[in-house]
Design an enzyme around this catalytic site. Sequence first.
Site: not given
Length: 186
Positions: A67-69, A51
């Site tokens: 960010a990625d969760t 990203k």
Amino acid sequence: MTRQIILASASPRRQELLTQMGVPFQVHAPQVDEHLTGSAKQVVLELARRKALAAVSAHPQAAVLAADTLVAINGVVLGKPKDLQDAARMLGLLSGAWHEVHTGVCLALDGKIETAHAKTRVQFSDLSQDEIALYCANGEPMGKAGAYAIQGLGGMFIQQIHGSYTNVVGLPTSVVYQMLKKANIL
């Protein structure tokens, strides 16, 4: 000169957390291929990196934060539910159990990439099928990793957390603060 910060995420929760931190930013949410396999930690770090790189190509002079969760339970990675049936399935897995919330954070700045990882352990209450159905019916599980929002109605199902609350929301603010501070942005 203050460095422009680009948040490479359309998540309203991430935007709200950055705003609470007093960090000025603009949003550029790039589309990236999110089909990856691996551990939750590996996947979130790689997705955050993808990203950030996608957004930095459009904003080469800016500091790009991505960010990625994901949620993981017993080695099974849970992303966002495909539909309400998938959300109910995920909530059934989480019911009465501990799980982990993993967030990968990436900061792209001046041709450099820095990544960080946060993990929080969360314990769910036992949920009946009726409770799961009622929660799914309100729509909140959609668009949320693991099919719940700790900051919303889903918070009533949480018995304990060990680690960062903001990580469970979707952006570990202490990690982000340290990254921006180290990069002399804050």
